[in-house]
Design a protein around this motif. Structure first.
Motif, PDB file in Angstrom:
ATOM      1  N   ASN A 163      -6.555 -10.813 -41.292  1.00 19.73           N
ATOM      2  CA  ASN A 163      -5.710 -10.193 -42.333  1.00 19.73           C
ATOM      3  C   ASN A 163      -6.456  -9.105 -43.094  1.00 19.73           C
ATOM      4  N   TYR A 184     -14.897 -12.058 -41.724  1.00 20.55           N
ATOM      5  CA  TYR A 184     -15.422 -13.416 -41.891  1.00 20.55           C
ATOM      6  C   TYR A 184     -16.514 -13.693 -40.865  1.00 20.55           C
ATOM      7  N   GLN A 196      -5.849 -21.004 -42.201  1.00 16.07           N
ATOM      8  CA  GLN A 196      -5.727 -19.760 -41.433  1.00 16.07           C
ATOM      9  C   GLN A 196      -7.011 -19.465 -40.655  1.00 16.07           C
ATOM     10  N   ASP A 211      -5.159 -28.078 -52.771  1.00 14.58           N
ATOM     11  CA  ASP A 211      -6.441 -27.875 -52.085  1.00 14.58           C
ATOM     12  C   ASP A 211      -7.122 -29.178 -51.666  1.00 14.58           C
ATOM     13  N   PRO A 259     -12.790 -20.719 -49.708  1.00  7.21           N
ATOM     14  CA  PRO A 259     -11.344 -20.577 -49.482  1.00  7.21           C
ATOM     15  C   PRO A 259     -10.531 -21.694 -50.127  1.00  7.21           C
ATOM     16  N   THR A 260      -9.267 -21.399 -50.377  1.00  4.38           N
ATOM     17  CA  THR A 260      -8.311 -22.447 -50.727  1.00  4.38           C
ATOM     18  C   THR A 260      -7.968 -23.192 -49.441  1.00  4.38           C
ATOM     19  N   LYS A 277      -5.106 -23.369 -48.041  1.00 12.47           N
ATOM     20  CA  LYS A 277      -4.257 -22.485 -47.226  1.00 12.47           C
ATOM     21  C   LYS A 277      -5.097 -21.453 -46.478  1.00 12.47           C
ATOM     22  N   GLN A 278      -6.077 -20.893 -47.151  1.00 17.65           N
ATOM     23  CA  GLN A 278      -6.940 -19.909 -46.491  1.00 17.65           C
ATOM     24  C   GLN A 278      -7.763 -20.556 -45.374  1.00 17.65           C
ATOM     25  N   GLU A 317      -9.665  -8.823 -43.643  1.00 19.19           N
ATOM     26  CA  GLU A 317     -10.919  -9.247 -44.266  1.00 19.19           C
ATOM     27  C   GLU A 317     -11.889  -9.731 -43.192  1.00 19.19           C
TER      28      GLU A 317
END
Length: 437
Positions: free
Chosen positions: A73, A77, A366, A184, A359-360, A362-363, A75
């Motif tokens: 997305n 990593y 992903q 989370d 990250p959360t 949700k992150q 970004e």
């Protein structure tokens, strides 16, 4: 040798080690030395490890690696991976690099609903039970308020409770099917605490319900437990590019794209292939789940159930060619946590989270879905071009040579020797013998 023991859990760690070495190993002194060699030299860190589980006598180390160059997305990593299998990290890194110049990975969380159930037996009129449930539903929710208050302040909690009639499967069997939002947190303890309170309220209300017969009042709670099958806690990850951008040595982009689609179609149609296909996906997923301190057993169970949701075990990934665009994607259920459990205790888990920019949940869903998709792309890419063994056995060569007792200089020479040759155990053994002679 092989003797039973009383009060093992009360032994000191030294006593546990001595007992297991003397009773269950051929060379007790060497066994004791080996177990102590893997203790952490930092006493504070070792104490943390000792308290994760029961009866600890040492640490079992797995490699902690990094797969860089993931564009997700927009970004960048570098993804931590914990796994013992050769070529997994290399394959994921290679796939990340391949898609880096082709738009990277796009992801979307499709849902975060988690599930728990109260399983109970009711001998009576189903319609009476249904009316009773409607009457007490708000009481069920209210009685859990002490447990849910903190979660609700953050936007989570119980999202719904349904009465489900399962008497077609088992006589007198019903469920309270409950859904949760745990934000989370993975939420296992929270969910199970809520379910046990719901069961308690259900039983108490039933025993006092004036419209029930004595038999109907005797609701039997069988168990209250969360489910690791979370088909509505899912994430999608995908890559796509024009077919012409799929340049592969020795194969046209069109042929490569067609073979990739065919490989996925075969995994959709053939369970024998689908299991190995999905195992490769889990190489990527499990490695990041482990590195981030999440429960890979729960993830595995839920994902494999999801793969069989259509009645036949099938591929978790999908591929298509439409209007000259090759698209490759995955949808998987991932119930994860970034707070609680090992995430705040294990030093390397905390570092892994920092590397992933904290990250959360949700992150993290992903990121982990991307790792699985990348791993599968790399595996299929090898399968439809050079074959899986060429790359895998090259990465496995050092393990083979270490097993054969090769020296550092021998390993260096043989790695060079096999640069353009096929690696196998027999070939490595012969090459080492020739080198030594």
């Amino acid at each position: 040798m092989n003797a039973p023991v009383e009060g093992f859990s009360k032994f000191s760690k030294e006593e546990k080690i001595r007992w297991i070495a003397q009773n269950y190993t051929s060379y007790p002194e060497q066994a004791e030395q080996l177990l102590k060699r893997y203790w952490n030299t930092d006493a504070a860190v070792q104490k943390i490890h000792d308290e994760f589980i029961e009866n600890t006598i040492s640490n079992y180390y797995l490699p902690f690696a990094i797969a860089p160059n993931f564009l997700i997305n927009g970004e960048y990593y570098a993804i931590p991976m914990t796994i013992e299998e050769s070529s997994v990290v290399a394959a994921a890194s290679k796939a990340a690099k391949f898609w880096l110049s082709r738009g990277g990975f796009k992801t979307e969380v499709l849902g975060t609903e988690k599930v728990g159930q109260v399983h109970f037996m009711f001998k009576g009129d189903t319609s009476k039970l249904s009316r009773f449930f409607s009457e007490i539903k708000q009481d069920l929710i209210k009685d859990t308020s002490g447990i849910t208050r903190s979660m609700e302040k953050r936007g989570g909690g119980i999202t719904n409770i349904e009465l489900r009639d399962k008497t077609d499967a088992i006589d007198n069997y019903y469920q309270l099917h409950c859904t949760f939002e745990t934000l989370d947190a993975m939420g296992a303890n929270f969910i199970n605490s809520c379910l046990e309170q719901l069961a308690k309220t259900l039983k108490e209300k039933a025993s006092a319900h004036s419209d029930f017969t004595q038999e109907e009042k005797a609701v039997e709670i069988v168990m209250s437990i969360l489910s690791n099958y979370v088909p509505k806690c899912t994430v999608k990850a995908e890559v796509s590019c024009p077919v012409e951008a799929l340049n592969e040595d020795g194969m046209s982009p069109q042929d490569f794209a067609k073979k990739m689609v065919q490989a996925v179609q075969i995994a959709k149609a053939e369970p024998y292939r689908a299991v190995t296909h999905n195992k490769g996906i889990m190489n990527g997923i499990d490695a990041v789940v482990l590195a981030t301190g999440n429960d890979f057993r729960a993830i595995e169970a839920g994902i494999h159930a999801f793969a069989a949701k259509g009645g036949t075990y099938s591929s978790l990934t999908h591929a298509s060619i439409e209007d000259g665009i090759f698209k490759f994607w995955i949808e998987v259920p991932l119930a994860l946590g970034t707070v609680g459990g090992l995430t705040s205790l294990h030093p390397l888990v905390k570092l892994a989270m920092e590397i992933l920019q904290n990250p959360t949940a949700k992150q993290l869903m992903q990121i982990i879905a991307v790792a699985g998709l990348a791993q599968n792309f790399a595996a299929l890419r090898s399968l439809v071009t050079t074959g899986i063994q060429k790359g895998h056995m090259k990465m496995h060569l050092l393990n083979i040579l270490n097993k054969m007792g090769a020296s550092d200089s021998e390993k260096k020479e043989l790695v060079h020797f096999f640069k353009e040759r096929t690696v196998s155990n027999a070939a490595a053994k012969e090459a080492l013998q020739n080198l030594r002679s």
